[in-house]
Design an enzyme around this catalytic site. Structure first.
Site, PDB file in Angstrom:
ATOM      1  N   CYS A  73       0.864  -1.186   0.000  1.00 57.15           N
ATOM      2  CA  CYS A  73       0.000   0.000   0.000  1.00 57.15           C
ATOM      3  C   CYS A  73       0.899   1.234   0.000  1.00 57.15           C
ATOM      4  CB  CYS A  73      -0.910  -0.005   1.222  1.00 57.15           C
ATOM      5  SG  CYS A  73      -1.993   1.442   1.309  1.00 57.15           S
ATOM      6  N   CYS A 204      -5.291   5.939  -3.735  1.00 53.35           N
ATOM      7  CA  CYS A 204      -4.581   4.657  -3.735  1.00 53.35           C
ATOM      8  C   CYS A 204      -3.181   4.921  -4.274  1.00 53.35           C
ATOM      9  CB  CYS A 204      -5.323   3.630  -4.594  1.00 53.35           C
ATOM     10  SG  CYS A 204      -4.449   2.045  -4.756  1.00 53.35           S
TER      11      CYS A 204
END
Length: 270
Positions: A73, A204
């Site tokens: 991530c 994201c």
């Protein structure tokens, strides 16, 4: 348990320091903590545990909001590094963080944090469908799977319903996929994203890297810098021959304690 809450361009995370690696969390625990009504609330959870990787003191045990394990991530690792800095668990300007996608080096750049994410690996072309409409897309791996779909205009992007998972080819993405929808062209694009195991998020990081790599290639460039607007702000992605650098804000907004209350979820106090 102690926790903190942080975000990178609106991509928010519950941070759980487990500095002696004494409290592993089951998927149900993670889902309860990330619940926005019954828990702390977050797109995912970052558990801080000691690393076994040479050169990296801490490992980022990252989970999606539903409790599933994720490889990487980009916003999460920058928020993770911000927490380490603010708690005196790391010194800048370089902070190595061990992840399931390898050791990522985070660098303090003024008020922002930049992380070397590794190169993008382009896969086959595929497609995604939302409410009966289908768009072609480019598969990209940033250590986790992405499908980047170019749309025609901003109105088409704004009209998308991304609460539900877009339909995709499970033969190409057997472990699920993060789907990015993009308008514009390099060096400045805009995107929305549906993250597997989470839903639509404000940002994201790995998705922005995938989008920038595809946008630059569409513009005829293998390297360069691309601004990526997400609902939560703007990320700067720089593609080099060796890696992709993701830069943007990462802030800690709250700290507190949480008590797990079984199926009713955790109760939190700041």
């Amino acid at each position: 348990m102690d926790f903190a809450k942080g975000h990178g361009t609106g991509n928010d995370f519950v941070i759980v320091p487990d500095l002696a690696d004494e409290r592993p969390l089951a998927a149900a625990d993670v889902a309860a903590l990330c619940d926005r009504r019954l828990g702390v609330g977050g797109d995912g959870l970052l558990r801080i545990v000691p690393s076994s990787e040479p050169g990296a003191k801490w490992f980022m045990d990252y989970r999606n909001a539903d409790g599933s394990i994720a490889e990487m991530c980009g916003n999460g690792v920058r928020v993770f590094a911000r927490y380490l800095l603010e708690r005196g668990l790391a010194d800048g300007p370089e902070i190595p963080v061990a992840t399931r996608g390898g050791v990522k080096n985070v660098t303090v750049v003024g008020d922002e944090l930049s992380v070397a994410m590794g190169p993008a690996a382009l896969g086959p072309t595929s497609q995604a469908s939302v409410e009966g409409f289908t768009w072609p897309g480019q598969a990209v791996s940033m250590g986790n799977p992405h499908l980047v779909c170019q749309l025609s205009d901003a109105e088409e992007l704004e009209a998308l319903e991304l609460f539900h998972q877009p339909r995709y080819d499970t033969g190409v993405f057997p472990d699920g996929v993060n789907v990015e929808f993009v308008v514009g062209a390099a060096p400045h694009v805009r995107m929305r994203v549906h993250e597997r195991g989470v839903g639509e998020t404000f940002s994201c990081g790995t998705g922005a890297c995938a989008v920038a790599a595809v946008a630059l290639r569409r513009a005829g460039a293998e390297t360069g810098t691309c601004k990526v607007d997400v609902p939560g702000g703007t990320l700067t992605v720089t593609v080099t021959d060796e890696t992709i650098h993701l830069a943007g804000p990462a802030v800690i907004v709250a700290e507190g304690t949480a008590r797990t209350q079984g199926v009713a979820g955790p109760q939190a106090s700041a």
